[in-house]
Structures are given as C-alpha cells and as structure tokens.
Design an enzyme around this catalytic site. Structure first.
Site, PDB file in Angstrom:
ATOM      1  N   SER A   7       0.835  -1.197   0.000  1.00  0.00           N
ATOM      2  CA  SER A   7       0.000   0.000   0.000  1.00  0.00           C
ATOM      3  C   SER A   7       0.876   1.256   0.000  1.00  0.00           C
ATOM      4  O   SER A   7       0.525   2.238  -0.631  1.00  0.00           O
ATOM      5  CB  SER A   7      -0.943  -0.003   1.196  1.00  0.00           C
ATOM      6  OG  SER A   7      -0.220  -0.147   2.393  1.00  0.00           O
ATOM      7  N   CYS A  69       2.229  -6.358   1.540  1.00  0.00           N
ATOM      8  CA  CYS A  69       1.395  -5.655   2.519  1.00  0.00           C
ATOM      9  C   CYS A  69       0.638  -6.681   3.368  1.00  0.00           C
ATOM     10  O   CYS A  69      -0.107  -7.503   2.837  1.00  0.00           O
ATOM     11  CB  CYS A  69       0.411  -4.768   1.756  1.00  0.00           C
ATOM     12  SG  CYS A  69      -0.772  -3.897   2.773  1.00  0.00           S
ATOM     13  N   CYS A 200       3.820  -5.951   9.922  1.00  0.00           N
ATOM     14  CA  CYS A 200       3.519  -4.790   9.076  1.00  0.00           C
ATOM     15  C   CYS A 200       4.846  -4.311   8.529  1.00  0.00           C
ATOM     16  O   CYS A 200       5.825  -4.191   9.278  1.00  0.00           O
ATOM     17  CB  CYS A 200       2.834  -3.684   9.876  1.00  0.00           C
ATOM     18  SG  CYS A 200       2.637  -2.144   8.945  1.00  0.00           S
TER      19      CYS A 200
END
Lengths: 300, 300
Positions: A7, A69, A200
């Site tokens: 992203s 992602c 993440c």
C-alpha cells in the site's frame, strides 16, 4: 517480472530483502501510496484496491506477484487466490506474507501444507504486532491454528505505528509512549511470547526503539528476510512459475501518487535513491456472478 | 442541495456548524474516507481526488459545494474555480475554507474582496496550525498577504495530529508530546500570536488538550462556526445561487469506504448516529487542453 505490491513505502523493506536473496530476477514494485495506509480501511475497500493493483502488475507483465502488505495479505489474498485467479488469470500467481510469516513464527520449514503434513506439536506463546485490520481479520490466527493448534497466538493491533513511521518519528518520548502502549498487553501476560513477528512492513523501521522496550530473551522476527527466504524456496518448488520469470536484474518502481514525491520519501526505506513512474489503476467493477459470492465467507 | 466535502471524518465538525447556522437547507456530505487522509499526498493527487469528489456531488444535484477540507481548499480549489468550473460547470460554485478563515484571522467582515477594498491595516501576529500539505501550499499566506499585508503569519505543520484524532488519542502523554512538539515553535516566538486558527477539520477534537497547552490570552478560532457564519453571509450576497438550493431540511451522508464502517466511526464527530451510502467516484481524465495548463501557476 516479479511484481511486489504494498500500500505504501513499507514494502520497500521487503523488496530490499528480495533483491539481496534473489538479485538476478526482474522486479516491478508498485505502491498505492495515493491511497495508503490501508490498515484502518474496510475489508471491501482493501479488497478492491489490492485487486486493482495486482491487475496493473499483471498488465505490465508480472506473472507472479507478492503482496508485501500484511493488510492486503490478510484481507484480499483469499479472494484473489480463490475467485479472481481461477476465473481470470489461471496461469498467474499471487502470494502473501501471512503464510510464510506463520511458518517462521512456528519454526516450520517452508512450504508446509496443512492436511498433508501432521500439525506441528509446537507449544508455548508467540505474538504478532500488526495493523487494526490485519488483527481484526484473524488471518494470522486462522493459519496458525491449522499448522500448530497447540501454540498460543497473541495478536496485538498497534494504532499509530504506521503514521509514526511515515512521519519519521522513530524514537523519542512520543513514539515510545505509543510503542509501549501496544507492547504492554503483550509483554505483561502471565506467559509472555517467545517470538514476536512485526506483522507490518513499516514496523522494521521501529526496530531500534522496539529492541530497547522488548526483553532480549524474546526473538523479534524480520519479515523481509523470512519472506525472501521462503519465496526463494517456493520458486525452487514451482519451476512452472519460476521459468516464466525473466532474469536481467532490472528494477522498476511505480506509485499511484506523484513519482518524484514518492521517490523522495521512499529513499530512506530502500536505502538508496531511485526513480519511479506513475501507475494509473483502473477500477475493477464486480461482474454479476462475483456479486453473488458468499459475503461472509470470502469478504470478511 | 448544498454539497459538503471532506477527505475524511473531520468535515463532520464543519457540517454540524452548518446544520446549526442554516438548518432549512438540504445537505449532501461526501467523505473520501477510502483515500483519506490527504494531508501528506502530492498536490496532483489531491487535485484529482478533490475534483472527482466535487463532480460526484454535482451529479447528485448539488449546485454549491463547500470544500470543508483545508488540504483540498489549499491545493485544489484554485484549479477548480479557475479552470474546471468556467469550462464544464459555469453555473455551479465551489467554496473553500481558507478564505473565510483568513478573513476571521484578520478580524475582517465577511466577503472582503482584494483590490476592491483597501487592505486591512491590522498588524501583529496570527498563526495557522495545519497539515503538511496545507502549510507547504502557502495558501493561508497568499490570502493573508492580499488582505492584511502588515500582519505576520506563522504557519505550522502538525504531523500526526490527524492520525491521533483518527485513533481516538485526544489526550494523554503520547498525544500531548506531539501537540507540544508543534506548538512550541509557535508559542516560543519573541512575538507569540494573538490568534490561532485550527486549519484542519480534525483539530477541533483536540481542543480540550490544546486549551491546556495554549496560554489563555491567545484566542483559538473554531473553523466550523466561522465557515458557517460566513457561508450564510455569502448566500445572502448571492441570491442567484441561494435560489437554486432546496429547503426540506434533508441530510444525506456518503462515503467512498464502506458506509456502515464510516457511520460507526463518524458518529463521534457528528454527535449523533446516522446512516451513510456508498459513493463510487469516477476518475477524471485530463483533456488535452488541460494538460497544457501552466503547471507551476495552477498545480502547485
């Protein structure tokens, strides 16, 4: 080409590990930075945005795409693998970061297939730190229960960690307050985790601060390195897909935001300067049959 | 209908003030929450996203649209007013929040037109707290220098304030660290400001914490109230636009993200529960002639 999607900027940390592990291949990296971050968006929107990005990478000539992602891997990958690819792109592959990360969390070799090998007897506690959407999706829990049902998983949402990284606030009292805020419920358990996965791609930039806050006995897993290692293994086990990949060592970078804007901000993540191009994604309109897919089963 | 646009939830604070000041009109609120926040995106992307949103509001029947988003007002409004409306929508109007806010910062009556009235002789110092993009655009500076050239303006970017509000972190040591971080260079000037404008629709939710950190002698301007007051005045001075607006007291809410997701998160901003609908925006493709517009003059 190998397509790598994130992203935002964070996926450049995974890309770096791929360049190191598999330098010969041609890469096309796409960041949907005009619409990042995904972590607090609804599942439907994450699904649509991810699919648009993957289709753009396919149209550019990528045959295998890695969703670097975590939010996309958690929210959109099942839909893409189970509905989109069989119908529209049967010869293409899309891989996520959740599955290899869970294998590494458990300590399993790459490519363990649930149902074909007996579940791991690993026990104890492990933890995943991730965005709100990744945690709510329970994707890490679903994979882990299949592969190691007796292992306890702590899933902790870390609000503000992505904005902190994007604002360059990697240490100091403000950043550490919000790091500690998310770490406390993990570390103060009666049975604290043996391993913590940073689920993440932004979080590796917080590693120096996190190492000061997490006791040294707890292992912190670097997702970039483990994804690269396990992707190399996947390629070795899938020559039908590996043979489609070109090997000129070329590296292209694309973004949905302004390319110069993106390159200036992404340089720190990648570790060196680069130039980027503008990607214009096309909206994916659902076909009538896709509108009837079971909403709860696949569009959680 | 009156269209009110914001990138995210924040515009609901402005909408509330409009409902109070002008309750009889019909309103359609649109939040581009699938792509919010805009504050750190490139000027081109902010321009495109804002134009797509404004066109959607026009297509739904709005004839006057208020950009409740400071970033859009700073980055996209000039383009829309000078290029898009004359060419494609000559009978529609789009208004921003920068101009009325600057009038209020100076202490001018509404509707002061540069060149027609002599510049204000106001002197001293005022400050605007805003997103990175709003500050970089210098939109507040440009307007203020036209209307009150002897007034000194401090423009301070406040990174992380929008994510703090979106994460519900409105007070506490972590939030106050980042509030203080942005306030210090403003308050520790040799000549601190007499007035501070919160130049982002998210910031009013930080008011209780800000009032503890800002000395009581400094006035803090509430953008929602001043925009509503000055919009009422604009309507009175523009009967040709006011007469097109319907008055049934209806209120519609739309979002580019999942409507239930948006309504659940927006309730706190609006002060009461509401239902929302899904808006599917269409990409605006530049026409060849628009591609030749002066890039630096209008697409800063």
């Amino acid at each position: 080409m190998i397509g790598v999607f994130d992203s935002g900027f964070g996926g450049l940390t995974v890309l770096n590990s791929l360049f190191e592990a598999l330098p010969a291949y041609d890469y096309l990296f796409l960041a949907d930075s005009a619409r990042a971050p995904y972590g607090a968006r609804s599942p439907d929107v994450i699904n649509d945005f991810t699919l648009e990005s993957v289709e753009w990478l396919f149209e550019q000539g990528c045959t295998t795409v890695i969703l670097a992602c975590n939010t996309s891997s958690a929210r959109a990958l099942r839909n893409i693998q189970q509905l989109h690819l069989p119908r529209h792109r049967p010869h293409h592959r899309v891989l996520g970061v959740v599955r290899p990360s869970v294998e590494a969390l458990i300590g399993l070799p790459p490519g363990t297939i649930p149902g074909e090998t007996p579940p791991s007897s690993a026990s104890g506690t492990v933890a995943v730190l991730a965005t709100e959407s990744t945690v709510t999706s329970d994707s890490y829990g679903i994979e882990l229960r299949k592969l190691a049902p007796s292992l306890t998983l702590i899933q902790q949402a870390c609000p503000l960690w992505v904005p902190l990284v994007e604002a360059g606030e990697l240490s100091g009292p403000g950043a550490e307050f919000f790091l500690q805020r998310a770490l406390t419920p993990v570390l103060e358990r009666p049975e604290p985790p043996q391993r913590i996965l940073l689920g993440c791609t932004h979080f590796p930039l917080l590693l120096p601060a996190l190492r000061r806050l997490i006791p040294p006995g707890i292992e912190i897993l670097d997702q970039g390195a483990l994804v690269a290692t396990r992707f190399a293994d996947w390629l070795a086990r899938h020559p039908e897909h590996e043979s489609k990949l070109t090997r000129h060592g070329s590296r292209r970078f694309a973004t949905t935001d302004d390319p110069a804007w993106f390159a200036a901000r992404g340089e720190r993540m990648l570790g060196h300067a680069f130039t980027a191009e503008r990607a214009r994604l096309r909206p994916i309109l659902p076909t009538p049959s896709e509108d009837h897919r079971p909403p709860n089963a696949l569009r959680r």
